[in-house]
Design a protein around this motif. Structure first.
Motif, PDB file in Angstrom:
ATOM      1  N   PHE A  61       2.851  -2.102   8.586  1.00 36.69           N
ATOM      2  CA  PHE A  61       3.942  -1.140   8.402  1.00 36.69           C
ATOM      3  C   PHE A  61       3.431  -0.128   7.392  1.00 36.69           C
ATOM      4  CE2 PHE A  61       7.961   0.183   6.292  1.00 36.69           C
ATOM      5  CZ  PHE A  61       8.713   0.562   7.392  1.00 36.69           C
ATOM      6  N   GLU A  62       3.016   1.016   7.885  1.00 36.64           N
ATOM      7  CA  GLU A  62       2.349   2.016   7.051  1.00 36.64           C
ATOM      8  C   GLU A  62       3.388   2.965   6.455  1.00 36.64           C
ATOM      9  OE1 GLU A  62      -0.990   1.978   6.507  1.00 36.64           O
ATOM     10  OE2 GLU A  62      -1.118   0.167   7.734  1.00 36.64           O
ATOM     11  N   GLU A  63       3.608   2.834   5.150  1.00 33.17           N
ATOM     12  CA  GLU A  63       4.565   3.701   4.460  1.00 33.17           C
ATOM     13  C   GLU A  63       3.871   5.006   4.048  1.00 33.17           C
ATOM     14  OE1 GLU A  63       7.681   0.923   2.113  1.00 33.17           O
ATOM     15  OE2 GLU A  63       5.666   0.935   1.293  1.00 33.17           O
ATOM     16  N   LYS A  64       4.291   6.105   4.605  1.00 31.23           N
ATOM     17  CA  LYS A  64       3.810   7.414   4.190  1.00 31.23           C
ATOM     18  C   LYS A  64       4.883   8.038   3.297  1.00 31.23           C
ATOM     19  CE  LYS A  64       0.157   6.897   6.725  1.00 31.23           C
ATOM     20  NZ  LYS A  64      -1.153   6.630   6.099  1.00 31.23           N
ATOM     21  N   LEU A  65       4.565   8.226   2.021  1.00 32.85           N
ATOM     22  CA  LEU A  65       5.600   8.648   1.089  1.00 32.85           C
ATOM     23  C   LEU A  65       6.090  10.064   1.350  1.00 32.85           C
ATOM     24  CD1 LEU A  65       4.605   6.992  -2.301  1.00 32.85           C
ATOM     25  CD2 LEU A  65       6.188   6.226  -0.564  1.00 32.85           C
ATOM     26  N   TYR A  66       5.302  10.856   2.114  1.00 28.16           N
ATOM     27  CA  TYR A  66       5.827  12.173   2.492  1.00 28.16           C
ATOM     28  C   TYR A  66       7.069  12.035   3.355  1.00 28.16           C
ATOM     29  CZ  TYR A  66       2.930  11.312   6.725  1.00 28.16           C
ATOM     30  OH  TYR A  66       2.347  10.771   7.842  1.00 28.16           O
ATOM     31  N   SER A  67       7.235  10.870   3.997  1.00 25.68           N
ATOM     32  CA  SER A  67       8.397  10.661   4.876  1.00 25.68           C
ATOM     33  C   SER A  67       9.714  10.687   4.109  1.00 25.68           C
ATOM     34  CB  SER A  67       8.257   9.331   5.624  1.00 25.68           C
ATOM     35  OG  SER A  67       8.332   8.240   4.729  1.00 25.68           O
ATOM     36  N   VAL A  68       9.664  10.461   2.797  1.00 29.13           N
ATOM     37  CA  VAL A  68      10.870  10.548   1.962  1.00 29.13           C
ATOM     38  C   VAL A  68      10.724  11.617   0.891  1.00 29.13           C
ATOM     39  CG1 VAL A  68      11.726   8.205   2.337  1.00 29.13           C
ATOM     40  CG2 VAL A  68       9.992   8.601   0.578  1.00 29.13           C
ATOM     41  N   GLY A  69       9.743  12.499   1.075  1.00 34.44           N
ATOM     42  CA  GLY A  69       9.572  13.609   0.133  1.00 34.44           C
ATOM     43  C   GLY A  69       9.055  13.197  -1.221  1.00 34.44           C
ATOM     44  N   LYS A  70       8.245  12.141  -1.262  1.00 34.48           N
ATOM     45  CA  LYS A  70       7.664  11.678  -2.530  1.00 34.48           C
ATOM     46  C   LYS A  70       6.161  11.916  -2.537  1.00 34.48           C
ATOM     47  CE  LYS A  70      10.798   7.757  -3.486  1.00 34.48           C
ATOM     48  NZ  LYS A  70      10.830   6.287  -3.710  1.00 34.48           N
ATOM     49  N   ILE A  71       5.621  12.151  -3.729  1.00 34.08           N
ATOM     50  CA  ILE A  71       4.175  12.160  -3.937  1.00 34.08           C
ATOM     51  C   ILE A  71       3.816  10.826  -4.585  1.00 34.08           C
ATOM     52  CG2 ILE A  71       2.268  13.218  -5.210  1.00 34.08           C
ATOM     53  CD1 ILE A  71       3.730  15.896  -4.902  1.00 34.08           C
ATOM     54  N   SER A 116       2.827  -1.675  -0.324  1.00 33.87           N
ATOM     55  CA  SER A 116       3.840  -2.114  -1.277  1.00 33.87           C
ATOM     56  C   SER A 116       4.388  -3.462  -0.839  1.00 33.87           C
ATOM     57  CB  SER A 116       4.976  -1.087  -1.347  1.00 33.87           C
ATOM     58  OG  SER A 116       5.723  -1.110  -0.139  1.00 33.87           O
ATOM     59  N   GLU A 117       5.134  -4.096  -1.738  1.00 37.03           N
ATOM     60  CA  GLU A 117       5.763  -5.374  -1.376  1.00 37.03           C
ATOM     61  C   GLU A 117       6.722  -5.181  -0.204  1.00 37.03           C
ATOM     62  OE1 GLU A 117       8.942  -8.086  -3.652  1.00 37.03           O
ATOM     63  OE2 GLU A 117       6.953  -8.143  -4.582  1.00 37.03           O
ATOM     64  N   HIS A 118       7.425  -4.066  -0.212  1.00 36.22           N
ATOM     65  CA  HIS A 118       8.359  -3.773   0.886  1.00 36.22           C
ATOM     66  C   HIS A 118       7.617  -3.637   2.206  1.00 36.22           C
ATOM     67  CE1 HIS A 118      10.591  -0.762   3.388  1.00 36.22           C
ATOM     68  NE2 HIS A 118      11.533  -1.671   3.221  1.00 36.22           N
ATOM     69  N   ALA A 119       6.470  -2.954   2.198  1.00 30.60           N
ATOM     70  CA  ALA A 119       5.690  -2.785   3.433  1.00 30.60           C
ATOM     71  C   ALA A 119       5.166  -4.126   3.931  1.00 30.60           C
ATOM     72  CB  ALA A 119       4.530  -1.826   3.186  1.00 30.60           C
ATOM     73  N   THR A 120       4.711  -4.969   3.015  1.00 29.53           N
ATOM     74  CA  THR A 120       4.200  -6.292   3.386  1.00 29.53           C
ATOM     75  C   THR A 120       5.299  -7.144   4.009  1.00 29.53           C
ATOM     76  OG1 THR A 120       2.532  -6.223   1.638  1.00 29.53           O
ATOM     77  CG2 THR A 120       3.112  -8.389   2.495  1.00 29.53           C
ATOM     78  N   LEU A 121       6.477  -7.133   3.393  1.00 28.54           N
ATOM     79  CA  LEU A 121       7.587  -7.932   3.909  1.00 28.54           C
ATOM     80  C   LEU A 121       8.051  -7.423   5.271  1.00 28.54           C
ATOM     81  CD1 LEU A 121       9.624  -8.334   0.604  1.00 28.54           C
ATOM     82  CD2 LEU A 121       8.275 -10.088   1.758  1.00 28.54           C
ATOM     83  N   ASP A 138      15.370   8.678   7.416  1.00 22.93           N
ATOM     84  CA  ASP A 138      16.786   8.888   7.128  1.00 22.93           C
ATOM     85  C   ASP A 138      17.270   7.549   6.574  1.00 22.93           C
ATOM     86  OD1 ASP A 138      19.541   8.979   7.201  1.00 22.93           O
ATOM     87  OD2 ASP A 138      19.688   9.829   9.203  1.00 22.93           O
ATOM     88  N   GLN A 139      17.617   7.513   5.288  1.00 15.45           N
ATOM     89  CA  GLN A 139      17.916   6.236   4.641  1.00 15.45           C
ATOM     90  C   GLN A 139      19.067   5.488   5.305  1.00 15.45           C
ATOM     91  OE1 GLN A 139      15.999   4.880   2.602  1.00 15.45           O
ATOM     92  NE2 GLN A 139      14.861   6.453   1.488  1.00 15.45           N
ATOM     93  N   ILE A 168       9.056  -0.952 -11.767  1.00 19.09           N
ATOM     94  CA  ILE A 168       9.189   0.364 -11.141  1.00 19.09           C
ATOM     95  C   ILE A 168       8.757   0.242  -9.682  1.00 19.09           C
ATOM     96  CG2 ILE A 168       8.377   2.751 -11.151  1.00 19.09           C
ATOM     97  CD1 ILE A 168       7.951   2.398 -14.200  1.00 19.09           C
ATOM     98  N   ILE A 169       9.598   0.708  -8.770  1.00 21.46           N
ATOM     99  CA  ILE A 169       9.351   0.604  -7.333  1.00 21.46           C
ATOM    100  C   ILE A 169       8.866   1.942  -6.790  1.00 21.46           C
ATOM    101  CG2 ILE A 169      10.364  -0.017  -5.106  1.00 21.46           C
ATOM    102  CD1 ILE A 169      10.383  -2.307  -7.113  1.00 21.46           C
ATOM    103  N   ASP A 170       7.775   1.923  -6.019  1.00 14.92           N
ATOM    104  CA  ASP A 170       7.216   3.142  -5.427  1.00 14.92           C
ATOM    105  C   ASP A 170       7.022   2.899  -3.926  1.00 14.92           C
ATOM    106  OD1 ASP A 170       6.204   5.697  -5.271  1.00 14.92           O
ATOM    107  OD2 ASP A 170       4.177   5.147  -5.883  1.00 14.92           O
ATOM    108  N   ASP A 171       8.133   2.981  -3.172  1.00  9.69           N
ATOM    109  CA  ASP A 171       8.042   2.793  -1.723  1.00  9.69           C
ATOM    110  C   ASP A 171       9.059   3.700  -1.039  1.00  9.69           C
ATOM    111  OD1 ASP A 171      10.535   1.538  -1.958  1.00  9.69           O
ATOM    112  OD2 ASP A 171       9.695  -0.482  -1.950  1.00  9.69           O
ATOM    113  N   LEU A 172       9.394   3.425   0.219  1.00  9.34           N
ATOM    114  CA  LEU A 172      10.264   4.314   0.982  1.00  9.34           C
ATOM    115  C   LEU A 172      11.744   4.100   0.711  1.00  9.34           C
ATOM    116  CD1 LEU A 172       8.552   4.289   4.503  1.00  9.34           C
ATOM    117  CD2 LEU A 172       8.055   5.713   2.521  1.00  9.34           C
ATOM    118  N   THR A 173      12.094   3.037   0.017  1.00  9.01           N
ATOM    119  CA  THR A 173      13.505   2.756  -0.231  1.00  9.01           C
ATOM    120  C   THR A 173      14.016   3.615  -1.376  1.00  9.01           C
ATOM    121  OG1 THR A 173      13.087   0.994  -1.837  1.00  9.01           O
ATOM    122  CG2 THR A 173      13.105   0.373   0.487  1.00  9.01           C
ATOM    123  N   GLU A 174      15.345   3.604  -1.545  1.00  9.36           N
ATOM    124  CA  GLU A 174      15.953   4.373  -2.631  1.00  9.36           C
ATOM    125  C   GLU A 174      15.971   3.595  -3.947  1.00  9.36           C
ATOM    126  OE1 GLU A 174      19.802   5.633  -1.014  1.00  9.36           O
ATOM    127  OE2 GLU A 174      18.901   7.604  -0.717  1.00  9.36           O
TER     128      GLU A 174
END
Length: 731
Positions: A61-71, A83-88, A119-120, A368-374
């Motif tokens: 599950f490849e998280e691209k942070l541009y998908s949520v407007g993050k660098i 990230s842990e979220h991507a692994t799970l 879209d969250q 500190i969480i750095d993934d696609l979630t809010e």
């Protein structure tokens, strides 16, 4: 193949599948558009089987942070390790699709889900699961799908499919369920102490919607699927089976009934090694054929063991260690094993043993969480470590693997339902589960040990949580056996691993994986009822060791003091460039201070005196004089018209010469000198915050004192036209 577009209105949201335009060289590729969430899912297989004894499937599950407007954070500013979220999420997609490949399929398969837009309110995880199944089904890879998954929430008693962020926050169930059109085959759930019946209703509600998604995929498959590749399944030749049956089968069957795990596995390994050595000693045309033959010998010995385990349980209701199907292994619960940690406990169930350590920290210690979630930070963490010695082996030690991350997250989900809020208990909480021995369900043992560790640390949890793992041996729709507290062999050779955790009131977490096509409501009901009974027995053993949270945190844990300050005073407490707060920390034995935007201040230290010293210093900074308050003020400045008296650090009051005494005082220095302490009362605070004080108003009024005379004197003083200078000194 030309571009094809398929659209489906799924629970009021637009679900669009595109294929034939993007990633055309992959075995199968689809773009899933779920409202504004966009995921590219691809499935590709190697056409040559691997010479291995397992199915080489990889799901990412490849998280691209541009998908949520993050660098991305970090020095490189690009995505790194998952990230842990991507692994799970990758594990969650893997689990329902893996059982649907043919036994003996050894071609390497890679399923890649790349998140392009999020879209969250429209789950990227469920879009990826749908895309993974669809990509496999239209590819040339043999796959017995389709499958689909949904998230089920419940708000105000009403079930919701794929709830929005707002609804998810209100929901008392967060259930991810996946399966085929016919049955459920994967469950991942967290809940706020819901009943078994309510959870089954949620599962069935989710499965009704899974059927819709599977039927939608069937339309896509009918139009877009490629012909399936020809494959060669890895099967053991009949002549090898016949020889092993003659020379080793009876002994392997006998070894299955040895009660102690290491002794049982040791005997099985001894017989298997003997058969492998027998075949290895023979002449073969090539080394490759020789190696493959030896692997097949070992595989068939394992198959004999598996069949005997399943036969004993399904036909004779006899488990490898002799227990009844609903019987727990011996239990032992202990607390306070580690004197210097903030909380500790050990839970042992048979040959599974977990030590849990609880550490309390300041709110600033949160993750500190750095993934696609809010989610940006996390104040409760549950980490799980599974060293190779816990199963009597040697192996890699290092960063946690997918399994450890998954088991840690399951424990975290089970316990988070009872963790007190930040307002109730303003600490960051970290639990670490060290698996010391393992023979089945160490994840549930970590939940039991974690509960006791939290109570040992003085964390006021809402209720204790216990967990148990259920198993299943199913030979037909009518003939199956549900097992309580499965051990490693029953997990390995069984059809289901169903983990259930909860409080006496209800379920807080579920996780289910199965190796067959799926299970029905009747099996779910029986498994949950049996699990409830097992959890109650485990809970009783835990409560005998510690029945409620400690009233106080450990002497080695940071103590905490909470206070509120006016928002407009935060700046003064912090000071320019943090100068003031750093000075307070240094003066108070390096206390930790967290200040929130709403004026909430939490001070931490192992020494209560240091905390109270820091609190008093902050109170002095934010303190404001009030009319009528009396102070022992220190004279800090003398002027012709009066004296400035320090009421408390940072605030001075003007003691006008006329307010020093009822007697006339010509010059303040006639009666006062710098450093004198004089008692004064606040008489006025003007619109600019300037403070006037009086000493005279605290004295006994002389006999015959004339208020009119006082007024005339005040008027004369005003005519003098002196200039009053006020100052507020910085501390």
């Amino acid at each position: 193949m030309a571009k094809e577009v398929f659209t489906f209105d799924f629970c009021g949201r637009n679900l669009t599948i595109e294929t034939g335009e993007i990633a055309k060289q992959a075995g199968g590729a689809v773009v899933v558009r779920y409202q504004d969430t966009v995921v590219l899912s691809t499935a590709t297989a190697n056409h040559t089987p691997k010479d291995s004894d397992f199915f080489p499937l990889t799901v990412s599950f490849e998280e691209k942070l541009y998908s949520v407007g993050k660098i991305p954070g970090g020095f490189l500013r690009r995505e790194g390790r998952p990230s842990e979220h991507a692994t799970l999420t990758a594990r969650m997609i893997d689990r329902p699709i893996r059982p649907l490949f043919a036994e003996g399929f050894r071609n390497e398969v890679q399923v890649v889900n790349t998140v392009l837009s999020v879209d969250q309110d429209c789950s990227a995880e469920m879009a990826a699961m749908f895309g993974a199944s669809c990509a496999l089904c239209i590819s040339d890879i043999p796959f017995n799908g389709p499958i689909a998954g949904v998230i089920v929430g419940r708000v105000d008693g009403k079930f919701i499919i794929n709830p929005s962020v707002e609804d998810a926050e209100k929901s008392d169930i967060h259930l991810t369920v996946a399966g085929t059109k016919d049955a459920i085959n994967m469950v991942e759930a967290g809940a706020k102490e819901v009943s078994e019946e309510e959870m089954i209703d949620a599962l069935m509600f989710g499965h009704d919607h899974i059927k819709m998604l599977c039927e939608f995929q069937e339309q896509i498959i009918a139009k877009c699927a490629k012909p399936k590749m020809e494959i060669k399944l890895d099967v053991v030749p009949d002549e090898i089976k016949a020889e092993i049956d003659e020379k080793a089968k009876a002994r392997l069957i006998e070894a299955v009934s040895i009660k102690l795990k290491l002794e049982r596995y040791g005997k099985i390994d001894e017989i298997t090694d003997e058969m492998a050595a027998l075949f290895e000693a023979r002449e073969y045309p090539t080394e490759k054929i020789k190696d493959k033959t030896v692997k097949q010998v070992r595989a068939y010995c394992t198959e004999i063991v598996a069949n005997e385990v399943r036969r004993l349980i399904s036909e004779e209701k006899i488990r490898p260690d002799g227990r009844a199907v609903d019987e727990l292994r011996p239990l032992n619960s202990q607390v306070d094993l580690l004197p210097r940690v903030h909380g500790s406990a050990m839970f042992t169930r048979g040959e599974t043993q977990v030590l849990s350590a609880c550490t309390l920290g300041a709110l600033g210690d949160n993750q500190i969480i750095d993934d696609l979630t809010e989610i940006e930070t996390k104040r409760f963490m549950h980490h799980y470590n599974f060293p190779p010695y816990s199963v009597g082996e040697t192996g890699r030690m290092g960063s946690p693997g997918r399994r450890e991350i998954g088991h840690g997250a399951l424990g975290e989900r089970a316990l988070s339902a009872v963790i007190p809020s930040e307002e109730e208990f303003p600490y960051t909480i970290r639990l670490v589960a060290e698996v010391l021995e393992s023979n089945g369900s160490s994840s549930q043992a970590s939940i039991c040990a974690g509960t006791m560790s939290l109570m040992s640390a003085g964390v006021p949890i809402k209720a204790p949580v216990a967990g148990v793992a259920m198993g299943l041996i199913k030979t037909s729709d009518e003939h199956y056996t549900v097992l309580t507290d499965i051990q490693g062999m029953e997990d390995h050779y069984g059809d289901m691993d169903f983990k259930v955790a909860g409080t006496p009131k209800g379920i807080t977490a579920l996780q289910m994986d199965i190796k067959i096509d799926g299970i029905n409501r009747a099996i779910l009901e029986e498994a949950l009822a049996q699990a409830k009974k097992g959890r109650a027995e485990i809970m009783a053993n835990m409560m005998a060791a510690i029945s409620e949270p400690r009233a106080e945190v450990s002497p080695y844990a940071p103590k905490m003091y909470r206070m509120m300050i006016p928002v407009d005073k935060i700046r003064e407490v912090i000071g320019t460039g943090g100068k003031m707060i750093n000075q307070i920390i240094a003066d108070c034995d390096n206390v930790k201070i967290d200040i929130e935007d709403d004026g909430s201040v939490v001070i931490y230290h192992s020494d209560k005196n240091a905390i109270m010293k820091a609190a008093e210093t902050i109170n002095q900074i934010i303190r404001e004089a009030k009319v009528g308050e009396i102070y022992d003020g220190k004279v800090v400045r003398l002027e012709k018209f009066g004296a400035f008296v320090e009421l408390f650090p940072g605030t001075d009051g003007l003691l006008h010469v006329s307010k020093i005494d009822y007697k006339r005082v010509e010059k303040p220095e006639d009666v006062l000198k710098l450093g004198d302490v004089i008692q004064v009362i606040v008489t006025e605070i003007d619109e600019k915050g300037r403070v006037n004080v009086s000493h005279r108003d605290l004295m006994e009024k002389p006999e015959g004192w004339d208020e009119e005379q006082r007024a005339k004197r005040a008027a004369r003083d005003r005519r003098d036209g002196e200039k009053r200078v006020f100052r507020k000194r910085e501390q």
